[in-house]
Each structure stands twice: as C-alpha cells, then as structure tokens.
Design a protein around this motif. Structure first.
Motif, PDB file in Angstrom:
ATOM      1  N   PHE A  63      42.464  29.303   9.111  1.00 38.53           N
ATOM      2  CA  PHE A  63      41.772  30.590   9.212  1.00 38.53           C
ATOM      3  C   PHE A  63      41.557  30.974  10.677  1.00 38.53           C
ATOM      4  CE2 PHE A  63      39.367  30.562   4.858  1.00 38.53           C
ATOM      5  CZ  PHE A  63      40.562  30.824   4.226  1.00 38.53           C
ATOM      6  N   GLN A  64      41.031  30.034  11.455  1.00 36.01           N
ATOM      7  CA  GLN A  64      40.673  30.335  12.835  1.00 36.01           C
ATOM      8  C   GLN A  64      41.907  30.714  13.651  1.00 36.01           C
ATOM      9  OE1 GLN A  64      37.281  30.331  13.664  1.00 36.01           O
ATOM     10  NE2 GLN A  64      38.112  31.511  15.341  1.00 36.01           N
ATOM     11  N   ALA A  65      43.007  30.015  13.418  1.00 38.05           N
ATOM     12  CA  ALA A  65      44.243  30.318  14.152  1.00 38.05           C
ATOM     13  C   ALA A  65      44.742  31.722  13.805  1.00 38.05           C
ATOM     14  CB  ALA A  65      45.309  29.282  13.822  1.00 38.05           C
ATOM     15  N   LYS A  66      44.703  32.084  12.538  1.00 34.40           N
ATOM     16  CA  LYS A  66      45.176  33.412  12.124  1.00 34.40           C
ATOM     17  C   LYS A  66      44.242  34.505  12.628  1.00 34.40           C
ATOM     18  CE  LYS A  66      47.797  31.966   8.063  1.00 34.40           C
ATOM     19  NZ  LYS A  66      47.984  32.073   6.606  1.00 34.40           N
ATOM     20  N   LEU A  67      42.950  34.236  12.600  1.00 35.81           N
ATOM     21  CA  LEU A  67      41.993  35.220  13.106  1.00 35.81           C
ATOM     22  C   LEU A  67      42.191  35.462  14.595  1.00 35.81           C
ATOM     23  CD1 LEU A  67      38.830  33.961  11.198  1.00 35.81           C
ATOM     24  CD2 LEU A  67      39.945  36.178  10.849  1.00 35.81           C
ATOM     25  N   LYS A  68      42.409  34.391  15.332  1.00 33.45           N
ATOM     26  CA  LYS A  68      42.632  34.502  16.779  1.00 33.45           C
ATOM     27  C   LYS A  68      43.930  35.262  17.056  1.00 33.45           C
ATOM     28  CE  LYS A  68      43.028  31.680  20.960  1.00 33.45           C
ATOM     29  NZ  LYS A  68      43.039  30.282  21.512  1.00 33.45           N
ATOM     30  N   MET A  69      44.964  34.978  16.280  1.00 34.59           N
ATOM     31  CA  MET A  69      46.267  35.606  16.489  1.00 34.59           C
ATOM     32  C   MET A  69      46.190  37.117  16.300  1.00 34.59           C
ATOM     33  SD  MET A  69      49.870  34.689  14.572  1.00 34.59           S
ATOM     34  CE  MET A  69      49.661  32.966  15.039  1.00 34.59           C
ATOM     35  N   GLN A  70      45.372  37.562  15.354  1.00 33.04           N
ATOM     36  CA  GLN A  70      45.283  38.996  15.090  1.00 33.04           C
ATOM     37  C   GLN A  70      44.131  39.669  15.844  1.00 33.04           C
ATOM     38  OE1 GLN A  70      44.867  39.043  10.786  1.00 33.04           O
ATOM     39  NE2 GLN A  70      42.668  39.385  10.931  1.00 33.04           N
ATOM     40  N   GLY A  71      43.431  38.881  16.683  1.00 25.88           N
ATOM     41  CA  GLY A  71      42.385  39.458  17.516  1.00 25.88           C
ATOM     42  C   GLY A  71      41.058  39.677  16.826  1.00 25.88           C
ATOM     43  N   SER A  72      40.824  39.002  15.705  1.00 31.71           N
ATOM     44  CA  SER A  72      39.554  39.150  14.967  1.00 31.71           C
ATOM     45  C   SER A  72      38.532  38.145  15.484  1.00 31.71           C
ATOM     46  CB  SER A  72      39.802  38.971  13.468  1.00 31.71           C
ATOM     47  OG  SER A  72      40.705  39.927  12.969  1.00 31.71           O
ATOM     48  N   TYR A  73      38.141  38.302  16.743  1.00 33.66           N
ATOM     49  CA  TYR A  73      37.232  37.344  17.370  1.00 33.66           C
ATOM     50  C   TYR A  73      35.798  37.469  16.861  1.00 33.66           C
ATOM     51  CZ  TYR A  73      41.124  36.661  20.579  1.00 33.66           C
ATOM     52  OH  TYR A  73      42.360  36.374  21.106  1.00 33.66           O
ATOM     53  N   HIS A  74      35.502  38.567  16.177  1.00 34.14           N
ATOM     54  CA  HIS A  74      34.155  38.757  15.632  1.00 34.14           C
ATOM     55  C   HIS A  74      33.963  38.009  14.316  1.00 34.14           C
ATOM     56  CE1 HIS A  74      36.845  41.590  13.752  1.00 34.14           C
ATOM     57  NE2 HIS A  74      35.963  41.830  12.800  1.00 34.14           N
ATOM     58  N   VAL A  75      35.031  37.402  13.794  1.00 35.84           N
ATOM     59  CA  VAL A  75      34.966  36.658  12.536  1.00 35.84           C
ATOM     60  C   VAL A  75      34.977  35.169  12.838  1.00 35.84           C
ATOM     61  CG1 VAL A  75      36.018  36.259  10.285  1.00 35.84           C
ATOM     62  CG2 VAL A  75      36.177  38.518  11.346  1.00 35.84           C
ATOM     63  N   ASP A  76      33.984  34.483  12.344  1.00 39.68           N
ATOM     64  CA  ASP A  76      33.801  33.051  12.599  1.00 39.68           C
ATOM     65  C   ASP A  76      34.373  32.267  11.419  1.00 39.68           C
ATOM     66  OD1 ASP A  76      32.982  30.639  13.528  1.00 39.68           O
ATOM     67  OD2 ASP A  76      30.831  30.997  13.301  1.00 39.68           O
ATOM     68  N   GLY A  77      35.580  31.736  11.583  1.00 40.12           N
ATOM     69  CA  GLY A  77      36.219  30.979  10.510  1.00 40.12           C
ATOM     70  C   GLY A  77      35.961  29.496  10.655  1.00 40.12           C
ATOM     71  N   ARG A  78      35.222  28.913   9.739  1.00 38.84           N
ATOM     72  CA  ARG A  78      34.934  27.476   9.780  1.00 38.84           C
ATOM     73  C   ARG A  78      34.424  26.992   8.432  1.00 38.84           C
ATOM     74  NH1 ARG A  78      29.333  26.866  13.205  1.00 38.84           N
ATOM     75  NH2 ARG A  78      28.537  28.984  12.948  1.00 38.84           N
ATOM     76  N   THR A  79      34.233  25.702   8.332  1.00 43.20           N
ATOM     77  CA  THR A  79      33.757  25.133   7.082  1.00 43.20           C
ATOM     78  C   THR A  79      32.277  25.454   6.882  1.00 43.20           C
ATOM     79  OG1 THR A  79      33.096  23.025   8.079  1.00 43.20           O
ATOM     80  CG2 THR A  79      35.372  23.208   7.286  1.00 43.20           C
ATOM     81  N   ILE A  80      31.851  25.357   5.632  1.00 42.48           N
ATOM     82  CA  ILE A  80      30.434  25.566   5.336  1.00 42.48           C
ATOM     83  C   ILE A  80      29.602  24.459   5.969  1.00 42.48           C
ATOM     84  CG2 ILE A  80      28.747  25.883   3.482  1.00 42.48           C
ATOM     85  CD1 ILE A  80      31.056  26.817   1.690  1.00 42.48           C
ATOM     86  N   HIS A  81      30.147  23.252   6.017  1.00 43.41           N
ATOM     87  CA  HIS A  81      29.429  22.148   6.662  1.00 43.41           C
ATOM     88  C   HIS A  81      29.187  22.442   8.136  1.00 43.41           C
ATOM     89  CE1 HIS A  81      30.447  19.957   3.002  1.00 43.41           C
ATOM     90  NE2 HIS A  81      29.575  19.035   3.372  1.00 43.41           N
ATOM     91  N   SER A  82      30.181  23.012   8.784  1.00 43.52           N
ATOM     92  CA  SER A  82      30.029  23.355  10.194  1.00 43.52           C
ATOM     93  C   SER A  82      28.937  24.395  10.391  1.00 43.52           C
ATOM     94  CB  SER A  82      31.361  23.878  10.738  1.00 43.52           C
ATOM     95  OG  SER A  82      31.230  24.288  12.080  1.00 43.52           O
ATOM     96  N   ALA A  83      28.816  25.329   9.458  1.00 39.01           N
ATOM     97  CA  ALA A  83      27.781  26.349   9.549  1.00 39.01           C
ATOM     98  C   ALA A  83      26.391  25.733   9.455  1.00 39.01           C
ATOM     99  CB  ALA A  83      27.976  27.383   8.445  1.00 39.01           C
ATOM    100  N   GLY A  84      26.261  24.671   8.663  1.00 35.05           N
ATOM    101  CA  GLY A  84      24.972  23.993   8.570  1.00 35.05           C
ATOM    102  C   GLY A  84      24.702  23.093   9.760  1.00 35.05           C
ATOM    103  N   LEU A  85      25.766  22.484  10.290  1.00 42.18           N
ATOM    104  CA  LEU A  85      25.610  21.543  11.404  1.00 42.18           C
ATOM    105  C   LEU A  85      25.192  22.231  12.696  1.00 42.18           C
ATOM    106  CD1 LEU A  85      25.985  18.717  12.664  1.00 42.18           C
ATOM    107  CD2 LEU A  85      28.405  19.287  12.977  1.00 42.18           C
TER     108      LEU A  85
END
Length: 515
Positions: A63-85
């Motif tokens: 997700f993060q690689a595709k978001l970066k490639m298309q310039g969607s830097y305002h979207v935070d792509g990560r696991t739910i665990h990472s969001a809690g951590l």
C-alpha cells in the motif's frame, strides 16, 4: 490481476460516493475484484488526512509503495498494529518490543525452574487470543467464562498437559494476563500493540478517512482501534467479502462487516467484477456467490475433473501448482505418497505446535503402541463431548487431527520407528518446520490457509467428499461450508482441477491415498 483496465461502473460508483456521499461505507469486494486498485483510486480523490489499514506488514508495504508512487502522501498506509503502537511509543519512548514477553511471565507463574514447557506454550496461546479479543476492555479479564470460550474455540484443551484442570489453567492464564498488562510501559508484544492503548484509553491520531482492507477478518481489538481513529465527521470505508469469512483467524468474527455496519450505520456498495478468475471458474463460483462476474477481458480458463488415481501419474505437478483440501488429513496422506515417489512437497496450514503438543501429550518419547492407545481413548472422549454440546465442527476437527496422527504413527511403526519422538520429527518434516526460506516446492494446504492467495493451476481435492462437512448442520455452519467452497475455487487464475475421491467403505481399513 490485470494491470491496465478501465474503471468499471461499480468502481466509478464508489468514487462518486466518496466525492458526493456521506457517512461510512461497507465495500463488498468479491474475490479478485480489484479492491486494491479501487482503494488507490479513492486515495487520489480524497484530500484530507486518511488512514489505509492493512492486515499484515507485507500488504501495508505494498500500500505504502503504491501511495508514494501516485503522490498520495496524505494517506497513511500501514498495519492496524502500527497505528496502535505509534502513540504508545510516543508516551513510553523507552518501551521494548519482545515477542517472548508472555513466555517469560508464564514461566514465572508456572513456577521457576520447574516450569512445564507445554503448559507455558498453552498459556501463551490463550493469553494471546484473550488480548486479540480485548479482554479487560470488552469483558473483564477475570471472567472465567470468557477464558473457557477461548479454550473451546481454539481447541486449546489439546495443548494443556493432562496434569492440569481447566480451572487451574484459567487461573494461571488470568495471572499471566494481568502481569502482562502491568508491564506494558516497559515491554510489549505484538498483541499489546492493540491492547495497551485500548486498555489504558490512550488517544489515537484522528483521520478524516479511515479505510481498512480485509474487514471481514477483523477481530474485536482491531475494530476498536479503527473506531478510535475516527473523530467528529470521520468516514470509514470497510473493504471485505463476507463470503470469504471462513475462519476465526486472530479471533476474527464471522460477522465482522455486519458489526461495523451496525456500529456506524454504513451504506453498502459492491465490487463484483473479478479480474483474477477466468470465466469457467466464475461460472462455478456463482453457485455460492451469484453476483460475482468475470471481467470482459478474462480468459475462458478451464474447470476439469479427474479421478484420484491420476494424482500419482509422473509429471502431474509442477512447483508452481497448489493442492488444496478442506481437511488436513488427506493432504498429509498425499504428501507422504508424493514424497515416496520422489516429488518434493510440503504441507501448509495446520497448527504444527498443536499437533506436536498432542503427539507428546502423554509423554515426550513414549512407545507408539502406547501412544495409539491413549490417542484412541482421547479421540472417543473428545468427539463425544463436543457432539453432546452440539458443536459438531469441533468434533470433526478433533477427529481429523487424531486420525491424522494415527495414520502417521502407524506408518512409522510399519517402517520400524517406535517412539513419539520419531512422530514429532516426521510432523516437522512434512509441515516444513525447518524448510529453507524461499524454497520453490509444491505446496499442499488447507482451503483456510489459501485465502488471500492465488495460483495459475489449482488442484482441489475431494470437494465431492469433504465439502460440505458431514458435521455441519446449523445454518451458520452450512454458510461457513459454502464460503469455503467459494474461496477454494476462486484461488485459480487459469485452471481449476477438481479431484474426485471415493468414500471410504466400512470394510476398508485404508484411505484412498494409501491404496
């Protein structure tokens, strides 16, 4: 998956909802229907801070690689665990992450130098499942009934050494659980990444948009984290396929998407045009999920049926194929026969730790004759118990596991092996415990294990015999069986080969793969 295609009408409807709709959405995305591509299109049109939750790190990285490639830097792509951590580490910057945290605590609870390794393993499993269900947040972690439900649901009774009662085990699990919570400011494990911020009511970062993939597989803790990231006016897009809710992985609820819809009053939109499956496979899949359709550019593909005897023909398989079955026992029998014929292969999709625990339940290295006596007695008792409770699926699971171990033990005895240590070594060999990472080899796996994966050619073993399960009687059990068949056939990108197998006659002592 096709890479160059025009957005379908359904995908355009989703984008229109994002731009002009309101509230939250359950996006019902059938197998191979372009959900990732749709999420990326959504990321292009939203402008506010957004979160895109993935089920595991590999998908999050994608997700993060595709978001970066298309310039969607305002979207935070990560696991739910990472969001809690993230907020937990901000509050406790010196906190350590230790996957063996509960193991150390369990050893202390069990008793210093005299700790029982099997008991410690079982406690770690139970406590992990308790954390995934957010005990202490949704239900008190002192609730004995909650622990009993965990033991029953995950078949942990097999892993509890015979010297310990269920009551004493629950008491110890509660002690491990509370000590683990008390230490979260110093050290956390994977499950604590969700539980700790929930239990201590730590505020999470708020997003205008909260999106989650594989929503049908969310558990209680995951959903609570997602809800905690929503503030006033936030909107959620839960993407998933209720027809692929086939197992309680990580404590997932089979009705997870319904629970999300109920909590948020979500609308529903479909993604039912598959870009993975050929037309022949889609026609078959429509008997369980009528709304799935093939993309107009999909190949015809093929669905063929062969007799089980064809499996043993030389050159039948390549390392790129997969062999699927609802049950593990037939896969183990096939794997043994293929290995004997010189075809390298490995079985995936079983709880190897649980099998080893059951294989050594009555002693780490006892005689296999004695082991089989214990196993027969245990099988009869457990199957009768679950059947009396009306939990036929559990009875089938126990019976399948015991029959598989019996098959393996008798085969080893036939080849001059005598002890349960030999049985453990054989289990580890068949299930690839020490297999080299990245080894290119033919795989055999359960349908449960196959979810989220795809292969050009899929061999589906014994749908005529094993699906639906003879133990499935209630409506929810039959729904689970329908979902399993749908998942199984939609793993194929080009060819689906159905392997019909005979039913065992009362007179026969051998199964079809042994003949």
């Amino acid at each position: 998956m096709l890479t160059n295609y025009k957005l379908s009408e359904q995908q355009e409807a989703v984008i229109d909802w994002v731009k002009n709709g309101e509230g939250s959405l359950n996006l019902i995305a059938r197998a191979g229907c372009g959900k990732t591509s749709t999420l990326m299109e959504i990321a292009k049109v939203i402008k506010e801070p957004a979160y895109m939750g993935a089920f595991n790190k590999a998908i999050a990285d994608e997700f993060q690689a595709k978001l970066k490639m298309q310039g969607s830097y305002h979207v935070d792509g990560r696991t739910i665990h990472s969001a809690g951590l993230a907020p937990w580490k901000k509050a406790y910057p010196k906190v350590e992450i230790d996957g063996r945290k509960c193991r150390g605590i369990a050893k202390q609870v069990v008793g210093g130098l005299s700790w029982d390794n099997k008991l410690v393993n079982a406690l770690c499993s139970a406590v992990g499942y308790g954390k995934q269900q957010a005990l202490g947040v949704t239900r008190p972690f002192t609730d004995a009934q909650a622990w009993q439900e965990i033991i029953d649901y995950y078949d942990l009774r097999d892993e509890i050494p015979g010297a310990y009662t269920t009551e004493s085990f629950i008491e110890m699990a509660g002690k491990v659980y509370v000590r683990s919570l008390d230490l979260c400011d110093e050290v956390i494990d994977f499950d604590d990444m969700l539980l700790a911020p929930l239990y201590h009511r730590m505020p999470l970062r708020k997003y205008r948009w909260v999106m989650v993939d594989e929503a049908q597989d969310t558990n209680q803790a995951r959903r609570l984290i997602l809800f905690s990231m929503m503030g006033e006016g936030s909107r959620m897009i839960a993407v998933g396929d209720p027809a692929q809710a086939i197992y309680g992985f990580a404590g997932a609820n089979s009705n997870s998407m319904d629970l999300i819809k109920e909590a948020l009053g979500s609308q529903e939109l479909p993604l039912s045009v598959t870009y993975r499956c050929p037309k022949a496979v889609v026609v078959l899949a429509q008997q369980w999920v009528p709304d799935i359709t093939a993309h107009e550019s999909a190949p015809e593909g093929s669905v063929t049926t062969i007799e089980h005897t064809k499996l043993w023909e030389r050159g039948m398989f390549t390392p790129d194929d997969v062999i699927l079955c609802r049950n593990t026992r037939p896969l183990v029998g096939i794997a043994q026969r293929l290995r004997e014929a010189g075809t390298p292969c490995v079985v995936e999709g079983s709880n190897t730790q649980g099998l080893v625990a059951l294989a050594t339940k009555w002693g780490d290295n006892i005689n296999l004759d004695r082991f089989l006596d214990h196993l027969d007695e245990y099988r009869a008792k457990e199957v009768a118990k679950w059947t009396a409770k009306g939990k036929e699926e559990k009875a089938e699971s126990v019976g399948d596991r015991c029959d598989m171990l019996s098959d393996l033990a008798q085969d080893l005895m036939h080849h001059g092996r005598k002890y349960t240590r030999d049985l453990v070594n054989h289990i580890e060999l068949l299930f690839g415990v020490n297999r080299r990472e990245g080894e290119h080899i033919l795989r055999l796996c359960t349908v449960h294990r196959s979810k989220g994966r795809e292969w050009d050619r899929v061999f589906l073993i014994g749908r005529n015999r094993y699906m639906p399960s003879m133990f499935a009687h209630s409506e929810w059990e039959m729904e689970q069986e329908r979902n399993l068949q749908y998942v199984a056939v939609t793993r194929a990108k080009k060819e689906l080969v159905e392997v019909e197998v005979p039913f065992k006659s009362p007179e026969s002592k051998k199964e079809w793969w042994e003949r």
